[in-house]
Design a protein around this motif. Structure first.
Motif, PDB file in Angstrom:
ATOM      1  N   TRP A 248     -32.876   1.625  -3.041  1.00 24.08           N
ATOM      2  CA  TRP A 248     -31.418   1.830  -3.006  1.00 24.08           C
ATOM      3  C   TRP A 248     -30.727   0.800  -3.885  1.00 24.08           C
ATOM      4  CZ3 TRP A 248     -28.107  -2.021  -1.311  1.00 24.08           C
ATOM      5  CH2 TRP A 248     -28.675  -3.057  -0.533  1.00 24.08           C
TER       6      TRP A 248
ATOM      7  N   SER B 227     -36.150   5.619 -10.115  1.00 25.54           N
ATOM      8  CA  SER B 227     -35.491   4.926  -9.004  1.00 25.54           C
ATOM      9  C   SER B 227     -34.720   5.922  -8.139  1.00 25.54           C
ATOM     10  CB  SER B 227     -34.545   3.863  -9.585  1.00 25.54           C
ATOM     11  OG  SER B 227     -33.961   3.130  -8.562  1.00 25.54           O
ATOM     12  N   TYR B 228     -33.991   6.811  -8.792  1.00 27.00           N
ATOM     13  CA  TYR B 228     -33.229   7.829  -8.042  1.00 27.00           C
ATOM     14  C   TYR B 228     -34.164   8.695  -7.200  1.00 27.00           C
ATOM     15  CZ  TYR B 228     -29.526   6.884 -11.517  1.00 27.00           C
ATOM     16  OH  TYR B 228     -28.596   6.299 -12.333  1.00 27.00           O
TER      17      TYR B 228
ATOM     18  N   ALA C   9     -17.804   7.327   1.015  1.00 25.54           N
ATOM     19  CA  ALA C   9     -16.811   7.908   0.123  1.00 25.54           C
ATOM     20  C   ALA C   9     -15.561   8.267   0.930  1.00 25.54           C
ATOM     21  CB  ALA C   9     -17.398   9.153  -0.537  1.00 25.54           C
TER      22      ALA C   9
ATOM     23  N   CYS D 179     -33.916   9.257  -2.590  1.00 30.14           N
ATOM     24  CA  CYS D 179     -33.213  10.311  -1.846  1.00 30.14           C
ATOM     25  C   CYS D 179     -33.874  10.551  -0.494  1.00 30.14           C
ATOM     26  CB  CYS D 179     -33.191  11.613  -2.636  1.00 30.14           C
ATOM     27  SG  CYS D 179     -32.314  12.917  -1.754  1.00 30.14           S
TER      28      CYS D 179
ATOM     29  N   GLN E 184     -27.993  17.737  -4.173  1.00 30.46           N
ATOM     30  CA  GLN E 184     -29.362  17.236  -4.037  1.00 30.46           C
ATOM     31  C   GLN E 184     -30.396  18.263  -4.488  1.00 30.46           C
ATOM     32  OE1 GLN E 184     -32.070  18.116  -2.052  1.00 30.46           O
ATOM     33  NE2 GLN E 184     -33.281  16.276  -2.484  1.00 30.46           N
TER      34      GLN E 184
ATOM     35  N   SER F 231     -34.387   4.643 -14.421  1.00 30.33           N
ATOM     36  CA  SER F 231     -33.281   5.052 -13.547  1.00 30.33           C
ATOM     37  C   SER F 231     -33.652   6.329 -12.794  1.00 30.33           C
ATOM     38  CB  SER F 231     -31.980   5.248 -14.351  1.00 30.33           C
ATOM     39  OG  SER F 231     -32.057   6.368 -15.206  1.00 30.33           O
TER      40      SER F 231
ATOM     41  N   ILE G  76     -41.952   2.522 -11.288  1.00 27.71           N
ATOM     42  CA  ILE G  76     -40.539   2.752 -11.623  1.00 27.71           C
ATOM     43  C   ILE G  76     -40.119   1.938 -12.845  1.00 27.71           C
ATOM     44  CG2 ILE G  76     -38.150   2.429 -10.822  1.00 27.71           C
ATOM     45  CD1 ILE G  76     -39.274   2.936  -7.946  1.00 27.71           C
TER      46      ILE G  76
ATOM     47  N   ARG H  42     -21.044   0.731  -2.279  1.00 28.06           N
ATOM     48  CA  ARG H  42     -21.617   1.958  -1.711  1.00 28.06           C
ATOM     49  C   ARG H  42     -21.964   1.809  -0.228  1.00 28.06           C
ATOM     50  NH1 ARG H  42     -22.671   6.427  -5.148  1.00 28.06           N
ATOM     51  NH2 ARG H  42     -21.306   5.534  -6.699  1.00 28.06           N
TER      52      ARG H  42
ATOM     53  N   SER I 129     -31.793  -0.637  -6.752  1.00 23.52           N
ATOM     54  CA  SER I 129     -31.845  -0.322  -8.184  1.00 23.52           C
ATOM     55  C   SER I 129     -31.091   0.963  -8.507  1.00 23.52           C
ATOM     56  CB  SER I 129     -33.291  -0.242  -8.671  1.00 23.52           C
ATOM     57  OG  SER I 129     -34.034   0.649  -7.880  1.00 23.52           O
ATOM     58  N   SER I 130     -31.155   1.944  -7.585  1.00 28.21           N
ATOM     59  CA  SER I 130     -30.421   3.190  -7.838  1.00 28.21           C
ATOM     60  C   SER I 130     -28.915   2.930  -7.903  1.00 28.21           C
ATOM     61  CB  SER I 130     -30.699   4.209  -6.736  1.00 28.21           C
ATOM     62  OG  SER I 130     -32.028   4.660  -6.822  1.00 28.21           O
ATOM     63  N   ARG I 131     -28.436   2.184  -6.941  1.00 23.39           N
ATOM     64  CA  ARG I 131     -27.002   1.866  -6.972  1.00 23.39           C
ATOM     65  C   ARG I 131     -26.658   1.066  -8.220  1.00 23.39           C
ATOM     66  NH1 ARG I 131     -25.213  -0.141  -0.918  1.00 23.39           N
ATOM     67  NH2 ARG I 131     -25.643   1.786   0.207  1.00 23.39           N
TER      68      ARG I 131
ATOM     69  N   TYR J 263     -28.147   1.065 -11.219  1.00 26.14           N
ATOM     70  CA  TYR J 263     -28.106   1.927 -12.419  1.00 26.14           C
ATOM     71  C   TYR J 263     -26.833   2.773 -12.424  1.00 26.14           C
ATOM     72  CZ  TYR J 263     -32.990   0.933 -13.666  1.00 26.14           C
ATOM     73  OH  TYR J 263     -34.148   0.319 -14.051  1.00 26.14           O
ATOM     74  N   ASN J 264     -26.546   3.371 -11.292  1.00 25.40           N
ATOM     75  CA  ASN J 264     -25.367   4.225 -11.174  1.00 25.40           C
ATOM     76  C   ASN J 264     -24.105   3.450 -11.563  1.00 25.40           C
ATOM     77  OD1 ASN J 264     -23.073   5.550  -9.985  1.00 25.40           O
ATOM     78  ND2 ASN J 264     -24.442   6.733  -8.678  1.00 25.40           N
TER      79      ASN J 264
ATOM     80  N   SER K  13     -17.992   3.338 -10.182  1.00 22.82           N
ATOM     81  CA  SER K  13     -18.746   4.296  -9.396  1.00 22.82           C
ATOM     82  C   SER K  13     -19.095   3.672  -8.053  1.00 22.82           C
ATOM     83  CB  SER K  13     -20.003   4.709 -10.132  1.00 22.82           C
ATOM     84  OG  SER K  13     -20.676   5.691  -9.386  1.00 22.82           O
TER      85      SER K  13
ATOM     86  N   THR L  69     -22.200  11.958  -7.760  1.00 25.53           N
ATOM     87  CA  THR L  69     -22.681  10.650  -8.210  1.00 25.53           C
ATOM     88  C   THR L  69     -21.909   9.524  -7.537  1.00 25.53           C
ATOM     89  OG1 THR L  69     -23.474  11.442 -10.341  1.00 25.53           O
ATOM     90  CG2 THR L  69     -22.728   9.170 -10.272  1.00 25.53           C
ATOM     91  N   MET L  70     -20.617   9.775  -7.293  1.00 24.20           N
ATOM     92  CA  MET L  70     -19.766   8.769  -6.649  1.00 24.20           C
ATOM     93  C   MET L  70     -20.034   8.680  -5.151  1.00 24.20           C
ATOM     94  SD  MET L  70     -17.315   7.666  -8.890  1.00 24.20           S
ATOM     95  CE  MET L  70     -15.905   7.320  -7.855  1.00 24.20           C
ATOM     96  N   ALA L  71     -20.547   9.773  -4.569  1.00 18.67           N
ATOM     97  CA  ALA L  71     -20.634   9.840  -3.116  1.00 18.67           C
ATOM     98  C   ALA L  71     -21.997   9.435  -2.563  1.00 18.67           C
ATOM     99  CB  ALA L  71     -20.313  11.265  -2.650  1.00 18.67           C
ATOM    100  N   CYS L  72     -23.040   9.528  -3.379  1.00 18.46           N
ATOM    101  CA  CYS L  72     -24.394   9.307  -2.867  1.00 18.46           C
ATOM    102  C   CYS L  72     -24.555   7.895  -2.307  1.00 18.46           C
ATOM    103  CB  CYS L  72     -25.406   9.529  -3.995  1.00 18.46           C
ATOM    104  SG  CYS L  72     -27.085   9.138  -3.480  1.00 18.46           S
ATOM    105  N   PRO L  73     -24.934   7.776  -1.030  1.00 20.84           N
ATOM    106  CA  PRO L  73     -25.023   6.439  -0.427  1.00 20.84           C
ATOM    107  C   PRO L  73     -26.080   5.551  -1.074  1.00 20.84           C
ATOM    108  CG  PRO L  73     -25.147   8.161   1.258  1.00 20.84           C
ATOM    109  CD  PRO L  73     -25.236   8.840  -0.072  1.00 20.84           C
ATOM    110  N   VAL L  74     -27.159   6.155  -1.591  1.00 21.46           N
ATOM    111  CA  VAL L  74     -28.166   5.324  -2.244  1.00 21.46           C
ATOM    112  C   VAL L  74     -27.938   5.227  -3.760  1.00 21.46           C
ATOM    113  CG1 VAL L  74     -29.995   5.533  -0.521  1.00 21.46           C
ATOM    114  CG2 VAL L  74     -29.807   7.262  -2.310  1.00 21.46           C
ATOM    115  N   GLY L  75     -26.869   5.849  -4.230  1.00 19.36           N
ATOM    116  CA  GLY L  75     -26.469   5.631  -5.620  1.00 19.36           C
ATOM    117  C   GLY L  75     -27.135   6.508  -6.659  1.00 19.36           C
ATOM    118  N   ILE L  76     -27.605   7.674  -6.270  1.00 19.79           N
ATOM    119  CA  ILE L  76     -28.252   8.544  -7.260  1.00 19.79           C
ATOM    120  C   ILE L  76     -27.196   9.145  -8.192  1.00 19.79           C
ATOM    121  CG2 ILE L  76     -29.697  10.596  -7.609  1.00 19.79           C
ATOM    122  CD1 ILE L  76     -30.823  10.068  -4.783  1.00 19.79           C
ATOM    123  N   ASP L  77     -27.411   8.998  -9.488  1.00 16.51           N
ATOM    124  CA  ASP L  77     -26.492   9.603 -10.459  1.00 16.51           C
ATOM    125  C   ASP L  77     -26.944  11.054 -10.652  1.00 16.51           C
ATOM    126  OD1 ASP L  77     -24.806  10.308 -12.491  1.00 16.51           O
ATOM    127  OD2 ASP L  77     -25.211   8.563 -13.748  1.00 16.51           O
TER     128      ASP L  77
END
Lengths: 220, 436
Positions: free
Chosen positions: A202, B23-24, A66, B28, B52, B20, A35, A62, A204-206, A208-209, A220, B105-113
């Motif tokens: 999770w 990571s995403y 939401a 998922c 998704q 990034s 990664i 996060r 790193s994904s959060r 980056y986002n 975000s 992007t705002m809703a994903c619990p693991v933060g995937i854009d």
């Protein structure tokens, strides 16, 4: 004559455990290199806000679903949160687990009463069953699910159920404990090679986002 | 556009993979929560629209080429298949049913854009030739004719003449050394030309010097919508060249969400350097002029209004507060819709969906989400700051036979702004002159 399953248990606690930890560490390092060695191109658009604080913020915000989502999908969201915390406490705060961690890594911390862990295990398994039903019933989850989703569900539930059985002396103790240890080892070894990798990525994904949003002066 | 093929598509997707994305893709777990954030799912109930699913093309490329297990599987002939049929199937998901609004992007619990991934995936779709006809047409017109609706220079000149006649304020085109260079969205030039009058009045009152370049007045960047870096770069470069030639302090991004994203956020990365000028959105600039006391107001809008946040300027652009600060000055009855602000629902026509005729029916259907938001507050008028949102919303309101005027924020500012002197329209002056 040794007790049935004793050899298996001894192997699981010795060689099996070493293999599992070895595979896990190799896999985790490999995945993290895969990664992060990719890196990211520098963003030359002038920032409007701070990327780092945005990223750190999203890592934590996060944890809260939401807005409105918990009401829309209560079983999935509330269940999901309780499941993750349940698993965390069972794995890291059950006294015998802490003993294994201490033996392996030399670090330890206070545990939680076994009775509490026992009850938490019942709750966590019950929630896993609910989450499985949701996966089978909800049109979106059913549509998205593939073999691996069901496989990692089983991979997670077997150590929990066998651990509960061993602690409460349900079934032949040695065999049940051997199954518990082996299934937990399989789970640990496969974390880096399945979607269970999210247990690490999770963060790193959060990040980056949130960092991309933070840079633009939004959240975000 | 250059020759297209699946191989080129896969290569273009490969180039999109960075830390990034990796990571995403590793994170998922198919929870499907993103579906609830997407109006294409909530308004159709069809799980195929779950955001998704839109990760799948890039996921396959990442898995095949950027993971050890995937590489081994590919070598054994067991890698994920990426074929013309597969990309055909995904074309609808990537273009017709995603406005790049950013809610998932705002809703994903693991933060995937997820939005960023869809934007990246479009690069591969372009290179493999899986793009809706409507967007190809708009892109071709933009590259060859100057804008997505073709060469609008004659139309712009007419708009400027009408503005000068109506306001009595000359618009100086191609003026070197002006503080600001204005660019417009094609939608404004064609559908909402009054915006030029609003600019004239506001900037005169605030003492701002500005110009419009006849070489680069188009803000809409179809390259961003279609997902082609090459086209996007060409269109951004036109604006950069013109702005740097005119030595302006800043370029004012118009009331157009994707135009802002294109110039402000993607542009410098497309051309590989920062600009010699700043980019400021008109809403940000007006907010700043108000705060500096350079614009004052003579009254407030009395009827009940609500504000529609354009996704690209708000959620994806960082302009949550400026429009509200402006509205606080000029409106005494602003009501917020449910989910307004950071979680606002898209109009349904952003991200190129509005230019994609094939998606018309779907776009109209998903407008029901906006309709429910509006039903909740029952405004007398709707205000927004994106000409595309405005156009999409007006069309949908027509379709559903809803009588709700849609106003542009900058035009409202001009209407309620206090002016030092009452300008006599040039046309009236001319008439008076003739009388004497």
């Amino acid at each position: 004559m040794t007790e049935p399953g004793m050899d298996l248990l001894m192997w699981a606690r010795g060689t099996g455990f070493q293999i599992a930890i070895g595979v896990f560490l190799f896999g985790l390092v490999l995945r993290l290199i895969e990664i992060f060695a990719l890196r990211r191109k520098a963003d030359v658009a002038p920032p409007k806000g701070d990327a780092v604080s945005g990223g750190l913020r999203t890592i934590f915000t996060r944890f809260v679903p939401a807005p409105g989502f918990a009401a829309l999908l209560p079983a999935q969201i509330i269940g999901g949160v309780i499941f993750h915390f349940g698993l965390l406490f069972i794995v890291f705060f059950f006294v015998p687990h802490i003993a294994v961690i201490k033996d392996t890594f030399g670090v330890s911390w206070p545990g939680i009463s076994s009775a509490v862990i026992n009850a938490l295990t019942v709750l966590t398994v019950a929630i896993l069953v609910v989450l499985l039903v949701v996966r089978l019933k909800h049109p979106v989850r059913r549509y998205l699910s593939d073999f691996q989703d069901y496989f990692i569900w089983a991979l997670t539930v077997v150590p929990l159920v066998s651990g509960y059985m061993a602690f409460n002396a349900v079934g032949p103790y040695t065999i049940v404990l051997a199954i518990h240890v082996l299934s937990a080892e399989l789970l640990i070894a496969l974390i880096p090679f399945t979607r269970l990798t999210h247990a690490f990525t999770w963060v790193s994904s959060r990040y980056y986002n949130g960092a991309f949003a933070g840079r633009k002066g939004t959240m975000s | 556009m250059t020759a297209v093929s699946v191989e080129r598509g896969v290569e273009a997707l490969r180039q999109q993979v960075d830390a990034s994305v990796a990571s995403y893709m590793s994170s998922c777990i198919h929870c499907g929560l993103c579906a609830q954030a997407c109006l294409f799912y909530t308004e159709t109930g069809d799980p195929k629209y779950t955001p998704q699913r839109k990760l799948e093309p890039l996921y396959r490329v990442w898995k095949n080429d950027f993971t050890l297990l995937g590489r081994l599987a590919s070598m054994a002939g067991l890698g994920c298949k990426i074929t013309d049929e597969f990309l055909d199937e995904w074309e609808e998901l990537i273009y017709d049913s995603c406005t790049l609004c950013g809610r998932c992007t705002m809703a994903c619990p693991v933060g995937i854009d997820i939005t960023a991934v869809v934007r990246k995936t479009r690069e591969g779709m372009v290179a493999s030739g899986h793009v809706p006809e409507g967007l190809i047409g708009a892109a071709t017109r933009a590259v060859e004719g100057g804008g997505p609706m073709g060469d609008l220079l004659p139309a712009l000149k007419a708009v400027i003449r009408r503005s000068e006649a109506a306001t009595g304020i000359p618009v100086e085109v191609d003026k070197e050394g002006a503080e600001y260079m204005v660019i417009l969205s094609a939608q404004e030039t064609v559908g909402f030309p009054e915006i030029v009058e609003a600019y004239s009045k506001i900037f005169k009152q605030a003492g701002v010097t500005w110009t419009i370049s006849t070489k680069a007045f188009e803000g809409t960047n179809v390259g961003i919508q279609i997902g082609s870096r090459d086209i996007a770069r060409t269109l951004v470069q036109r604006v950069v060249d013109a702005a740097e030639e005119l030595k302006v302090k800043a370029v004012i991004a118009p009331e157009c969400g994707h135009a802002y994203t294109a110039l402000r956020w993607e542009g410098p990365n497309l051309i590989g350097r920062t600009y010699e000028f700043d980019v400021v959105h008109i809403t940000e600039l007006v907010d700043q002029l108000i705060k500096e006391g350079r614009i004052k107001f003579k009254g407030k809008h009395k009827s009940k209004i609500t504000y529609h946040d354009p996704c690209q300027t708000n959620r994806r652009g960082g302009m949550l507060n400026p429009p509200r600060a402006i509205l606080a000055e000029i409106s005494e009855n602003l009501v917020e819709m449910e989910d307004a602000g950071l979680w606002n629902w898209c109009c349904g026509g952003g991200g190129g969906v509005g230019a994609n005729e094939r998606a018309d029916e779907l776009k109209t259907k998903v407008f029901m989400r906006k309709k429910r938001q509006l039903d909740g507050v029952k405004p007398d008028e709707l205000v927004t700051s994106c000409a595309n949102c405005r156009n999409i919303i007006e069309e949908a309101l027509d379709h559903y036979e809803i009588d709700l005027p849609v106003l542009g924020l900058t035009e409202m500012v001009a209407e309620y702004m206090e002016t030092d002197e009452i300008e006599e329209p040039a046309a009236d002056k001319a008439v008076k002159g003739e009388d004497q």
